[in-house]
Every structure is written in C-alpha cells, then in structure tokens.
Design a protein around this motif. Sequence first.
Motif, PDB file in Angstrom:
ATOM      1  N   ASP A   1       1.203  -0.817  -0.140  1.00  0.00           N
ATOM      2  CA  ASP A   1       0.250  -0.280  -0.179  1.00  0.00           C
ATOM      3  C   ASP A   1       0.564   1.302   0.229  1.00  0.00           C
ATOM      4  O   ASP A   1       0.877   2.283  -1.085  1.00  0.00           O
ATOM      5  CB  ASP A   1      -0.987  -0.112   0.875  1.00  0.00           C
ATOM      6  CG  ASP A   1      -2.039  -1.179   1.718  1.00  0.00           C
ATOM      7  OD1 ASP A   1      -2.124  -1.803   0.623  1.00  0.00           O
ATOM      8  OD2 ASP A   1      -1.846  -1.324   2.529  1.00  0.00           O
ATOM      9  N   ILE A   2       1.999   1.007   0.412  1.00  0.00           N
ATOM     10  CA  ILE A   2       2.817   2.446   1.061  1.00  0.00           C
ATOM     11  C   ILE A   2       3.597   2.619  -0.767  1.00  0.00           C
ATOM     12  O   ILE A   2       3.601   3.316  -1.381  1.00  0.00           O
ATOM     13  CB  ILE A   2       4.284   2.061   1.962  1.00  0.00           C
ATOM     14  CG1 ILE A   2       3.191   2.050   3.140  1.00  0.00           C
ATOM     15  CG2 ILE A   2       5.039   3.131   1.745  1.00  0.00           C
ATOM     16  CD1 ILE A   2       2.531   2.817   3.493  1.00  0.00           C
ATOM     17  N   PHE A   3       3.576   1.376  -1.469  1.00  0.00           N
ATOM     18  CA  PHE A   3       4.424   1.491  -2.784  1.00  0.00           C
ATOM     19  C   PHE A   3       3.880   2.212  -3.191  1.00  0.00           C
ATOM     20  O   PHE A   3       3.829   3.512  -4.097  1.00  0.00           O
ATOM     21  CB  PHE A   3       4.589   0.046  -2.990  1.00  0.00           C
ATOM     22  CG  PHE A   3       5.504   0.277  -4.426  1.00  0.00           C
ATOM     23  CD1 PHE A   3       6.742  -0.175  -4.268  1.00  0.00           C
ATOM     24  CD2 PHE A   3       4.465  -0.179  -5.148  1.00  0.00           C
ATOM     25  CE1 PHE A   3       6.679  -0.274  -5.706  1.00  0.00           C
ATOM     26  CE2 PHE A   3       4.820  -0.309  -6.710  1.00  0.00           C
ATOM     27  CZ  PHE A   3       6.258  -0.182  -6.704  1.00  0.00           C
TER      28      PHE A   3
ATOM     29  N   ALA B   1       3.185   5.951  -2.605  1.00  0.00           N
ATOM     30  CA  ALA B   1       4.962   6.756  -2.728  1.00  0.00           C
ATOM     31  C   ALA B   1       4.972   7.156  -5.127  1.00  0.00           C
ATOM     32  O   ALA B   1       4.855   7.520  -5.444  1.00  0.00           O
ATOM     33  CB  ALA B   1       5.626   6.163  -2.763  1.00  0.00           C
ATOM     34  N   ILE B   2       4.268   5.491  -5.396  1.00  0.00           N
ATOM     35  CA  ILE B   2       4.282   5.719  -7.023  1.00  0.00           C
ATOM     36  C   ILE B   2       3.448   7.069  -7.317  1.00  0.00           C
ATOM     37  O   ILE B   2       3.542   7.303  -8.466  1.00  0.00           O
ATOM     38  CB  ILE B   2       4.357   4.562  -7.507  1.00  0.00           C
ATOM     39  CG1 ILE B   2       4.596   4.170  -8.683  1.00  0.00           C
ATOM     40  CG2 ILE B   2       2.748   3.845  -7.516  1.00  0.00           C
ATOM     41  CD1 ILE B   2       5.340   2.630  -9.601  1.00  0.00           C
ATOM     42  N   ALA B   3       2.030   6.518  -7.165  1.00  0.00           N
ATOM     43  CA  ALA B   3       1.288   7.526  -7.353  1.00  0.00           C
ATOM     44  C   ALA B   3       1.471   9.687  -7.174  1.00  0.00           C
ATOM     45  O   ALA B   3       1.721  10.019  -8.014  1.00  0.00           O
ATOM     46  CB  ALA B   3      -0.471   6.930  -6.828  1.00  0.00           C
ATOM     47  N   GLN B   4       2.003   9.487  -6.397  1.00  0.00           N
ATOM     48  CA  GLN B   4       2.799  10.675  -5.720  1.00  0.00           C
ATOM     49  C   GLN B   4       3.741  11.200  -6.959  1.00  0.00           C
ATOM     50  O   GLN B   4       3.744  12.416  -7.006  1.00  0.00           O
ATOM     51  CB  GLN B   4       3.107  11.312  -4.092  1.00  0.00           C
ATOM     52  CG  GLN B   4       4.055  12.219  -3.358  1.00  0.00           C
ATOM     53  CD  GLN B   4       3.043  13.690  -4.025  1.00  0.00           C
ATOM     54  OE1 GLN B   4       1.366  13.140  -3.994  1.00  0.00           O
ATOM     55  NE2 GLN B   4       3.017  14.649  -4.419  1.00  0.00           N
TER      56      GLN B   4
ATOM     57  N   ALA C   1       8.968   1.753  -0.102  1.00  0.00           N
ATOM     58  CA  ALA C   1       8.293   0.243   1.184  1.00  0.00           C
ATOM     59  C   ALA C   1       8.847   0.001   2.087  1.00  0.00           C
ATOM     60  O   ALA C   1       8.729  -0.865   3.005  1.00  0.00           O
ATOM     61  CB  ALA C   1       7.842  -0.615  -0.382  1.00  0.00           C
ATOM     62  N   ALA C   2       9.973  -0.369   1.213  1.00  0.00           N
ATOM     63  CA  ALA C   2      11.194  -0.905   2.153  1.00  0.00           C
ATOM     64  C   ALA C   2      11.450  -0.295   3.983  1.00  0.00           C
ATOM     65  O   ALA C   2      11.803  -0.799   4.554  1.00  0.00           O
ATOM     66  CB  ALA C   2      12.364  -0.717   1.608  1.00  0.00           C
TER      67      ALA C   2
END
Length: 309
Positions: free
Chosen positions: A253-255, A258-261, A280-281
Amino acid sequence: MTSDSQKPILFVGALTEDSIFRVSGFSSGSGKFIAERATRNAAGMASSAATAAARIGGKATLWASVGDDASGKELIKDLQSEGVDCGLVRTVIGGKSARAIIIVDETGERWIVVDYDPVTQSSPEGLPTNDFSQFKAVMCDVRWPGAAALALDAARDAGAMAILDADVAPRDVLLDLAKRATHLIASEPGASLLCDRKSSPENAVTALNDRYGVVVCVTAGGDGTYWCPAQGGPVRHVAGPKVEVVDTLAAGDIFHGAIAQALCEGQPMEDAIRFASSAAALKCTVFGGRLGAPGRAETIKLMEETYHG
C-alpha cells in the motif's frame, strides 16, 4: 483555480480498523500465543496509500465507506490527523465499519482476516463529485469495486491518471477494473489471477501490456518490480533496497501511494518505482502497518543510497 501541480490524488477503496499483533512462532501451528506488541489504527489498502502520499508531501483525498458507528468516526479522525482529506468518505446508516485482525510473526510475514459488512461496502449510487478535473490522479484498490469502476472511468474522462492497485480479488472484479486503468500496478498474485495462470512477473507484465496497452508494473516483494511502458518493449526490472524486515504489513500500500505521488510530480517511471520501492522498504523496518509509512527526506535518502550510491 488549482494549478496542475497542486491537485490532490483521489484514493478509492478500503478503510478498516486494523488490530495488529506481533506474535513469534505463529506459523508453527495451532496453540495459544501472547502478543509481544500490539497496536490499533485506521488502515486498508487505499487508506494506507493515502497516508503514504500525504507523509511524503502530497495532497491525498479519500473516497471510502464506513458505518455510522463509533469506529467509523474514529477511523476518519485517525486519517484526518495524517493530513488526508476525508470529506468524500461515505457514512452508511445502519452499516458496520470494516475491521481486520492481523498477526505479524518474527520474520515480518503477516496473516490477515478482514470482516467487511456488505451493507457498508455496497456499490455507491454515483460519484462523490462531478468534477474529477480537480484530481491529478485516481488510485483505486479492489476492495470497493463499484466505486473503483466509477472513479477509474471518471479519471480517464477527465484526462487524469487512472491507477489500479490490482491485488488478490475475484477474477471477474480484476478483469473489469483492469480494462479501465491507464496504469496497472499489480502484486504478483494479482497478476497471476489476471493472467488466469501462475506466471513469472516478467511474463505477466508482457501478457498484461499486450492485453491492455497501458503501463504495467508487477511487484514481487523482495525480488523488486518488473514493468514496461504503455507502448510495450522489453520488460525492465528495478531491484528493491535491502533492509532489515520487521513488518511487511502495508508495504504494498505504501508503494502504491508513493508511486502515485511520484508520477503526479512528473518523475519518470523508473525513478517513480525507485522512490516507491524505497518508501515500501522503509515501512518494512517499522512495526504497525501503515504507521511505518516514511517521510519524504528519509525516502529520498534511501533511494539515493540504493540507486545512486
């Protein structure tokens, strides 16, 4: 009038009350266990992604559905404290807010049991706003498919990015939503469901790009991310940063947040994947699901150390 660079991302999908327990030896078999740590917070795929975008400097708006219970009010309050705009969250009279019980073991792996109320998760009668030009992108998960279908279509009609988080769900739901997206970002199991067979990430990227003609990413956990642009071509690979894993809950979900942003900021796809992989890491080094979503400075620091060091 809001400039393009200031437009928010609309996140559509799950909002749940997560009760998370860290339990060693849980995978060894049945028995009674004492939690070493525990926490409770608002989460869910879209909600955690929205938190990630907000923490790294973006503007995030959430369209989700809760019941008219005490839990629903607390979930909204929790996300608002993260800077997520919850003005479009739907409250269903007589509905129950979703909840999840999650076990995280000593390796960071997790077991999730979710209780969704069909009344609360019923398909909306329409969009929450008629002006989708106010959003730079729409990111939808697969947990509220009726809303996701409406939002993805509205995003494309408005010329915005229509990004699908294609995780495990009934195949007919995945097939319906995938055809509406401009960016298809799938987990490895989700990609295999879409392909109707167990596929390697590389083969899944090629197959899905051939079928839909859009940007396709398949995330493969510790093995990194495989992707290709809308026009196709060779599958590309971005390795993930190496970290000490404490808790993988909400890493995907964090990935996605972050990729959308990153894409909304105009980052090239390869850099956006590196940025999201770093976020994500870092989440995986912190117990508590979405509570481990990192800030912008630490994400950029790990990205630079990993890919430009």
